[in-house]
Write an enzyme that holds these catalytic residues in place. Sequence first.
Site, PDB file in Angstrom:
ATOM      1  N   LEU A  63       0.822  -1.220   0.000  1.00  0.00           N
ATOM      2  CA  LEU A  63       0.000   0.000   0.000  1.00  0.00           C
ATOM      3  C   LEU A  63       0.859   1.275   0.000  1.00  0.00           C
ATOM      4  CD1 LEU A  63      -2.959  -1.004   2.371  1.00  0.00           C
ATOM      5  CD2 LEU A  63      -2.968  -0.859  -0.127  1.00  0.00           C
ATOM      6  N   ARG A  64       2.162   1.110   0.264  1.00  0.00           N
ATOM      7  CA  ARG A  64       3.158   2.192   0.096  1.00  0.00           C
ATOM      8  C   ARG A  64       3.059   3.359   1.067  1.00  0.00           C
ATOM      9  NH1 ARG A  64       6.314  -1.127  -2.624  1.00  0.00           N
ATOM     10  NH2 ARG A  64       5.894  -1.314  -4.851  1.00  0.00           N
ATOM     11  N   ASN A  94       7.442  -2.866   3.771  1.00  0.00           N
ATOM     12  CA  ASN A  94       8.596  -2.175   3.163  1.00  0.00           C
ATOM     13  C   ASN A  94       8.229  -0.759   2.714  1.00  0.00           C
ATOM     14  OD1 ASN A  94       7.034  -3.111   0.986  1.00  0.00           O
ATOM     15  ND2 ASN A  94       8.796  -3.541  -0.302  1.00  0.00           N
ATOM     16  N   ASP A 152       9.396  -8.615   3.532  1.00  0.00           N
ATOM     17  CA  ASP A 152       9.128  -8.729   2.097  1.00  0.00           C
ATOM     18  C   ASP A 152       9.816  -7.624   1.295  1.00  0.00           C
ATOM     19  OD1 ASP A 152       7.826  -9.905  -0.215  1.00  0.00           O
ATOM     20  OD2 ASP A 152       6.712  -8.026  -0.296  1.00  0.00           O
ATOM     21  N   HIS A 232       4.825 -15.468  -2.877  1.00  0.00           N
ATOM     22  CA  HIS A 232       5.044 -15.468  -4.336  1.00  0.00           C
ATOM     23  C   HIS A 232       6.006 -16.544  -4.843  1.00  0.00           C
ATOM     24  CE1 HIS A 232       8.361 -13.042  -2.841  1.00  0.00           C
ATOM     25  NE2 HIS A 232       7.690 -11.907  -2.848  1.00  0.00           N
ATOM     26  N   ASN A 278       9.930  -9.211  -9.005  1.00  0.00           N
ATOM     27  CA  ASN A 278      10.763 -10.067  -8.167  1.00  0.00           C
ATOM     28  C   ASN A 278       9.885 -10.862  -7.204  1.00  0.00           C
ATOM     29  OD1 ASN A 278      13.090 -11.171  -7.135  1.00  0.00           O
ATOM     30  ND2 ASN A 278      13.397  -9.528  -5.640  1.00  0.00           N
ATOM     31  N   ASP A 305       0.712  -9.775  -4.862  1.00  0.00           N
ATOM     32  CA  ASP A 305       1.938  -8.965  -4.725  1.00  0.00           C
ATOM     33  C   ASP A 305       1.758  -7.631  -5.452  1.00  0.00           C
ATOM     34  OD1 ASP A 305       4.421  -8.057  -4.000  1.00  0.00           O
ATOM     35  OD2 ASP A 305       5.552  -9.469  -5.219  1.00  0.00           O
ATOM     36  N   HIS A 309       4.240   1.213  -8.781  1.00  0.00           N
ATOM     37  CA  HIS A 309       5.353   2.154  -8.944  1.00  0.00           C
ATOM     38  C   HIS A 309       4.892   3.251  -9.895  1.00  0.00           C
ATOM     39  CE1 HIS A 309       8.279  -0.317  -6.861  1.00  0.00           C
ATOM     40  NE2 HIS A 309       7.868  -1.368  -7.542  1.00  0.00           N
ATOM     41  N   PHE A 323      11.365  -3.341  -9.314  1.00  0.00           N
ATOM     42  CA  PHE A 323      10.601  -4.578  -9.523  1.00  0.00           C
ATOM     43  C   PHE A 323       9.142  -4.362  -9.122  1.00  0.00           C
ATOM     44  CE2 PHE A 323      14.910  -6.232  -8.473  1.00  0.00           C
ATOM     45  CZ  PHE A 323      15.093  -7.177  -9.480  1.00  0.00           C
TER      46      PHE A 323
HETATM   47  O1  DOR Z   1       8.337  -7.158  -7.532  1.00  0.00           O
HETATM   48  C1  DOR Z   1       8.426  -6.860  -6.352  1.00  0.00           C
HETATM   49  N1  DOR Z   1       8.052  -5.656  -5.892  1.00  0.00           N
HETATM   50  N2  DOR Z   1       8.911  -7.770  -5.519  1.00  0.00           N
HETATM   51  C2  DOR Z   1       9.185  -7.480  -4.250  1.00  0.00           C
HETATM   52  O2  DOR Z   1       9.640  -8.343  -3.561  1.00  0.00           O
HETATM   53  C3  DOR Z   1       8.972  -6.122  -3.725  1.00  0.00           C
HETATM   54  C4  DOR Z   1       7.951  -5.405  -4.494  1.00  0.00           C
HETATM   55  C5  DOR Z   1       7.941  -3.929  -4.200  1.00  0.00           C
HETATM   56  O3  DOR Z   1       7.915  -3.545  -3.035  1.00  0.00           O
HETATM   57  O4  DOR Z   1       7.910  -3.138  -5.160  1.00  0.00           O
HETATM   58 ZN    ZN Z   2       5.759  -8.108  -2.143  1.00  0.00          ZN
END
Ligand code: DOR
Ligand code: ZN
Length: 426
Positions: A63-64, A94, A152, A232, A278, A305, A309, A323
């Site tokens: 959710l950032r 994260n 994660d 994942h 990823n 997942d 971005h 990723f």
């Molecule tokens: O593709 C991914 N994006 N894999 C991850 O493990 C982290 C995630 C992200 O936070 O953008």
């Molecule tokens: Zn993730």
Amino acid sequence: MGILLQNGKLLELESGELLAREVLIEGNQITRIAERIEAAGHETVNLNGHVIVPGFFDMHVHLRDPGFEYKETIETGTQAAAKGGFTTVACMPNTRPVLDKPELLRYVYEKSQAVGFARVYPYGAITKGERGEELTDMDALKEAGAIGFTDDGIGVQNAGMMRSAMERAKELGLPIVIHAEDESLSGKGCMNEGEVSKRLGLPGIPGVAESVHVARDALLAELTGAHLHVCHISDASAVDVVRWAKRRGIRVTAEVTPHHLLLTDEGIDGTDANWKVNPPLRTEKDRQACLEGLLDGTIDMIATDHAPHSEEEKKRAFQVAPFGFVGLETAFPLLYTELVEKAKLLSLHQLVQKMTAAPAAIFGVPGGRVVEGGVADLTVIDLQQERVIDPAEFASKGRNTPFAGWKAKGWPVLTICNGRVTHNEL
Ligand code: DOR
Ligand code: ZN
């Protein structure tokens, strides 16, 4: 006054039968399910023969917020969830700062209560700052509502650290949720290591970077008795390790994403970072192993997942772009169309089960069933409606998907979360 859903077909999760049933929602509860319910005094909604399923769960969402609100916010992320038929999401720590302190988890809870369109359960970080150096105060994070612990985005590199985390998590009765990645093997890789990465001249991430961590952590789960949940899963040998661990009686569960079930590295041309994720998209053999794992119960659930971005970030060169794919708004229609309708690998109720009852039971959270006395979390799907996926229409701030332009059927037309309509296109 309640909400009375009329003219819908209720999907029985065990048998797959579609039953003509009316559903009455009063407050945040489903109070009656019957062939006919007296409508007087209720608001009626005509479902036009569409299918009623439990609200979907996504136990892997970014959710950032806090810190990366330009990528997504709790508001836009949960709006995307509601649009995709999800009523429950678990969000990854994260963020900036990392969700490693109780007040940060409380912030996510309070904000999602105030502006959210879904139930939000935050994970707490395993290590402070996800730096892999020092464990968080896991007791305090549980107290603040952590649904599990994860770093994660990166793997926990130190096996001793992981062992200690599992010992604590076992005491607390919460799962350790792993991003399985051994950095000494993945290095600076930006896609799967194999034929395609060689052809494109891009640095690869081998499948073993994932499977050695899954194997290590399965053995640590056996040692500690902790519940290990593998995020994942994407690699054939990692699926084999989970199958082996389950047979051995180790408490391990696993999730797979729609993109690892539907795509391979053959789709990557090295220019479009909307194909960079990823763990990376792998080979057809790996994709088949994931499908097989899902069918034989090795893989318990589907999670997207959802990793939004900005467009600017995803326009960067493949090697340096971040990723991640968004997933909430396309997961169900893509899986329904490709795996149920076209490939006939799964039945509708098996797919729905992997997105509802299974995650609800494994993580011990409400929902996952449409039953009298249960929470009013449900989704109505139009199985006939076909649409072309257009990222410009997403509620998410993220537009980063490799599925743009795909045609899919089975769109959520009504989502009700905790008795409240969170999405309505009826
Ligand atoms: O593709 C991914 N994006 N894999 C991850 O493990 C982290 C995630 C992200 O936070 O953008
Ligand atoms: Zn993730």
